[in-house]
Design an enzyme around this catalytic site. Sequence first.
Site, short mmCIF file in Angstrom:
data_model
loop_
_atom_site.label_atom_id
_atom_site.label_comp_id
_atom_site.label_asym_id
_atom_site.label_seq_id
_atom_site.Cartn_x
_atom_site.Cartn_y
_atom_site.Cartn_z
N GLY A 2 0.81 -1.21 0.00
CA GLY A 2 0.00 0.00 0.00
C GLY A 2 0.85 1.27 0.00
N ASN A 38 -8.20 3.81 8.47
CA ASN A 38 -7.63 2.71 9.26
C ASN A 38 -7.89 2.84 10.76
OD1 ASN A 38 -5.75 4.74 8.04
ND2 ASN A 38 -4.47 4.17 9.78
N GLN A 80 -7.63 -0.42 3.39
CA GLN A 80 -8.47 -1.00 4.45
C GLN A 80 -9.83 -1.44 3.91
OE1 GLN A 80 -7.72 -1.68 7.64
NE2 GLN A 80 -5.71 -0.72 7.71
N SER A 115 -3.36 -3.49 -0.76
CA SER A 115 -2.27 -4.18 -0.07
C SER A 115 -2.75 -5.58 0.31
CB SER A 115 -1.88 -3.39 1.18
OG SER A 115 -0.87 -4.07 1.88
N ALA A 116 -1.98 -6.60 -0.05
CA ALA A 116 -2.44 -7.99 0.15
C ALA A 116 -2.53 -8.39 1.62
CB ALA A 116 -1.48 -8.94 -0.58
N HIS A 117 -1.66 -7.81 2.46
CA HIS A 117 -1.61 -8.34 3.84
C HIS A 117 -2.79 -7.88 4.69
CE1 HIS A 117 0.11 -4.94 6.38
NE2 HIS A 117 0.45 -4.49 5.19
N THR A 125 12.75 -7.38 -10.25
CA THR A 125 12.22 -8.72 -10.49
C THR A 125 11.03 -8.96 -9.59
OG1 THR A 125 14.44 -9.44 -11.05
CG2 THR A 125 12.84 -11.17 -10.53
N CYS A 143 4.48 6.47 19.10
CA CYS A 143 5.60 6.88 19.93
C CYS A 143 6.66 7.49 19.04
CB CYS A 143 6.15 5.67 20.66
SG CYS A 143 7.31 6.12 21.93
C1 LIG Z 1 -5.02 2.96 4.89
C2 LIG Z 1 -3.66 2.40 4.72
N1 LIG Z 1 -2.91 2.81 3.68
C3 LIG Z 1 -1.69 2.33 3.45
C4 LIG Z 1 -1.13 1.39 4.29
C5 LIG Z 1 0.24 0.88 4.01
O1 LIG Z 1 0.16 -0.40 3.42
P1 LIG Z 1 1.46 -1.36 3.44
O2 LIG Z 1 1.62 -1.82 4.84
O3 LIG Z 1 1.09 -2.47 2.50
O4 LIG Z 1 2.59 -0.56 2.94
C6 LIG Z 1 -1.86 0.93 5.39
C7 LIG Z 1 -1.28 -0.04 6.34
O5 LIG Z 1 -1.56 -0.05 7.51
C8 LIG Z 1 -3.17 1.44 5.60
O6 LIG Z 1 -3.92 1.06 6.64
#
Ligand SMILES: Cc1ncc(COP(=O)(O)O)c(C=O)c1O
Length: 385
Positions: free
Chosen positions: A70, A149, A177, A197-199, A238, A326
């Site tokens: 992301g 988020n 999100q 973002s895949a995770h 790559t 922090c």
């Molecule tokens: C709204 C939002 N944008 C971007 C990101 C960043 O994504 P990545 O962790 O894949 O770089 C996050 C990750 O927490 C997110 O919540």
Amino acid sequence: MQIYLDHGATTPPRPEVIDTMTAVMQSQWGNPSSLHWWGERSTMIIERSRLQVASLINADPEGIIFTSGGSESDNMAMIGIARQYAQPQHMIISAIEHSAVRIPALFLEQNGWAITRLPVNQQGQVNPEDLAKSIRPNTVLVSIIAAQNEIGTIQPIEKLGQICRNANVLFHTDAVQAIGKLPIDVQAMPIDLLSISAHKFYGTQGIGALYLNPIAHQRSPVTLILGGGQERGYRSGTESVAAIAGFGIAAELAEKELYSESIRLTQLRDRLFTLLADIPELVPTGATGGDRLPHHLSFYHQNYNGRQLVRELNYAGIGISSGSACSSGAIEPSSTLLALGYSEDQAKNSIRITLGKSTTTVDIDWTAQAIHQILQRLDSCPAKN
Ligand SMILES: Cc1ncc(COP(=O)(O)O)c(C=O)c1O
């Protein structure tokens, strides 16, 4: 008992993703740029994943550019578009963007660009009229987060995108999100660029995509990573074939489960909101009902710091997150909460609970009980915060 309720931070890769990635790493590890059989097989895997990811957002697969996640997608949208212009122009973002949009906007501002940060109401929504009024003749991009988020608020993306389309201004949305939780159709919605973002939906960390529609392609954002010209010149390096394969299967399964999971998570989310409603010091933040992500709860506590609550719940085996960060040893209040009009103390006391595939009713009831017990114990101690 351990209960993970921080799916907004990351999600565990699902078994299908792990199996797919393991199989690819074992037998399909060729460099996709190679012309031989090994390379061709990797290219086929990448192209299949491109179809799967495109299908999740109803995109033309040609518009999907694989990135490292992301953050890179957001940077590519903002800085890639900005680098098209010889002279600084104007961009618009909201006051509650993720740092992956907020910091590139600051960088551009430090380099002479004009940046408008649209205010939000106490639920965290941008007023479309404010956007319409902020567009200038030299506005080149508007970037508004699809679902926030920290507070889970969903923006009126279609209205905002339509205003941009009418004004012939590119519209980017950070949908990191939102994807896998909300139906997103980039052909039906006026979205020009979109970050994924895949995770966040059971793929792995370090892989994502930027979607570009033909209008965004024509304004050719400049690549950030120069080199071998992979991903049609947009993103050299790559490709991580295994991560892309995992991303593809995660996208396919997210698409299949989108509606059933959203309904299930909404019920669990609302159950937890109800079970915590008798704690007056725990005040919900962000939007309610349909304007909120289905798996997302956020609060501030009137007396206790968010990080303290995260630690206390961690001791009880429950993983959640706090809104404060922090920085240089000091606790920084959440800038999102400040933008919503909360005080510094309230912003420092914010917490987020995000449910996921593994969350059950038992987890919800256990968590509610743990929160009650922890707060009762803290209340009975003289030293607060
Ligand atoms: C709204 C939002 N944008 C971007 C990101 C960043 O994504 P990545 O962790 O894949 O770089 C996050 C990750 O927490 C997110 O919540």
